[in-house]
Motif scaffolding. Sequence first.
Motif, mmCIF file in Angstrom:
data_model
loop_
_atom_site.group_PDB
_atom_site.id
_atom_site.type_symbol
_atom_site.label_atom_id
_atom_site.label_comp_id
_atom_site.label_asym_id
_atom_site.label_seq_id
_atom_site.Cartn_x
_atom_site.Cartn_y
_atom_site.Cartn_z
ATOM 1 N N LEU A 155 -18.541 -25.644 7.514
ATOM 2 C CA LEU A 155 -17.251 -25.095 7.113
ATOM 3 C C LEU A 155 -17.112 -25.075 5.596
ATOM 4 N N THR A 156 -17.572 -26.131 4.943
ATOM 5 C CA THR A 156 -17.507 -26.181 3.486
ATOM 6 C C THR A 156 -18.314 -25.045 2.868
ATOM 7 N N ASP A 157 -19.524 -24.862 3.348
ATOM 8 C CA ASP A 157 -20.386 -23.805 2.806
ATOM 9 C C ASP A 157 -19.785 -22.423 3.033
ATOM 10 N N ALA A 158 -19.271 -22.190 4.235
ATOM 11 C CA ALA A 158 -18.678 -20.883 4.535
ATOM 12 C C ALA A 158 -17.418 -20.651 3.711
ATOM 13 N N GLY A 159 -16.663 -21.707 3.492
ATOM 14 C CA GLY A 159 -15.443 -21.568 2.711
ATOM 15 C C GLY A 159 -15.701 -21.184 1.270
ATOM 16 N N LYS A 160 -16.813 -21.642 0.716
ATOM 17 C CA LYS A 160 -17.151 -21.354 -0.682
ATOM 18 C C LYS A 160 -17.859 -20.011 -0.858
ATOM 19 N N ASP A 161 -18.414 -19.472 0.213
ATOM 20 C CA ASP A 161 -19.258 -18.276 0.134
ATOM 21 C C ASP A 161 -18.384 -17.020 0.058
ATOM 22 N N THR A 162 -18.470 -16.303 -1.036
ATOM 23 C CA THR A 162 -17.642 -15.094 -1.201
ATOM 24 C C THR A 162 -18.059 -13.977 -0.253
ATOM 25 N N GLY A 163 -19.225 -14.111 0.359
ATOM 26 C CA GLY A 163 -19.663 -13.104 1.317
ATOM 27 C C GLY A 163 -19.121 -13.306 2.714
ATOM 28 N N VAL A 164 -18.360 -14.376 2.906
ATOM 29 C CA VAL A 164 -17.796 -14.677 4.223
ATOM 30 C C VAL A 164 -16.313 -14.332 4.231
ATOM 31 N N ARG A 165 -15.896 -13.495 5.155
ATOM 32 C CA ARG A 165 -14.489 -13.121 5.294
ATOM 33 C C ARG A 165 -13.773 -13.995 6.309
ATOM 34 N N ALA A 166 -14.481 -14.398 7.383
ATOM 35 C CA ALA A 166 -13.885 -15.224 8.425
ATOM 36 C C ALA A 166 -14.985 -16.022 9.106
ATOM 37 N N ILE A 167 -14.580 -17.040 9.864
ATOM 38 C CA ILE A 167 -15.525 -17.928 10.540
ATOM 39 C C ILE A 167 -15.205 -17.947 12.024
ATOM 40 N N VAL A 168 -16.224 -17.816 12.848
ATOM 41 C CA VAL A 168 -16.089 -17.978 14.297
ATOM 42 C C VAL A 168 -16.709 -19.318 14.676
ATOM 43 N N LEU A 169 -15.964 -20.098 15.429
ATOM 44 C CA LEU A 169 -16.450 -21.383 15.937
ATOM 45 C C LEU A 169 -16.685 -21.239 17.433
ATOM 46 N N THR A 170 -17.949 -21.394 17.866
ATOM 47 C CA THR A 170 -18.274 -21.204 19.272
ATOM 48 C C THR A 170 -19.275 -22.273 19.723
ATOM 49 N N HIS A 171 -19.973 -22.024 20.835
ATOM 50 C CA HIS A 171 -20.782 -23.096 21.439
ATOM 51 C C HIS A 171 -21.903 -22.522 22.278
ATOM 52 N N THR A 172 -22.907 -23.353 22.534
ATOM 53 C CA THR A 172 -23.906 -23.082 23.556
ATOM 54 C C THR A 172 -23.553 -23.899 24.799
ATOM 55 N N GLY A 173 -24.141 -23.519 25.936
ATOM 56 C CA GLY A 173 -23.903 -24.264 27.160
ATOM 57 C C GLY A 173 -22.558 -23.938 27.783
#
Length: 244
Positions: free
Chosen positions: A38-56
């Motif tokens: 989350l920290t890395d995605a928050g700082k990355d200007t190339g990321v507009r939004a984050i999807v949180l999902t799962h396997t299984g």
Amino acid sequence: MSLVTRTRTRAVETLTLDSPHHRNALSAALVGELAEGLTDAGKDTGVRAIVLTHTGNTFSAGADLKDPPPPDALVALLRQIIELPKPVVARVTGHVRAGGLGLLAACDIAAASTEATFAFTEVRIGVAPAVISLPLLPRTDPRALARYYLTGERFDAAEATRTGLLTTCADDVDTALAPILDGLRKSAPDALAETKRLLTARVLETFDRDAADLTALSARLFSSPQAREGMTAFLERRDAAWAV
């Protein structure tokens, strides 16, 4: 082996809980990896939004009873999701239990398939949904929470949507999410950040007011005799001593 994998498609970063053999339980290690992602995605200007999902077949079974994160680490993770300057969208195609419901409540948007099921199972192992109440209480129907907190009953995706735990549910969750993600991609980054601040202000007030007390409550309950019995019974697949 990584417990959280990362992929990106058209400015949307997907963080996938990838510990299916442990039902994506919130261990100290998984919480740490998710916070880092989350920290890395928050700082990355190339990321507009984050999807949180799962396997299984399980989004998250809640706290890992063999390697639980400290309560303050879970508080920090939930707050991080809420304070992140980019929208976080939960994508659920399986079961969600206990602490996993806190992750859903912290996300800005949550979508699930109609096959998903939900339950606050804390009372059945001798604890309470203390820390996860920080995002849940401001965002979810209080009458519904009273029922499901107190009984530990399982409920379905339609009920989770009615109570405000989910934004939407559908047979095909990806079809339901497509217009949402397209909308986020078309939105200005600074405007998204400021709009999210408006939406989360009251939730963060709850964190500021109650986090210390609920963290202490969680720690006290997890070290209690009833919790020891409840967790032992769970691991031994039997009813706890108090069941009648």
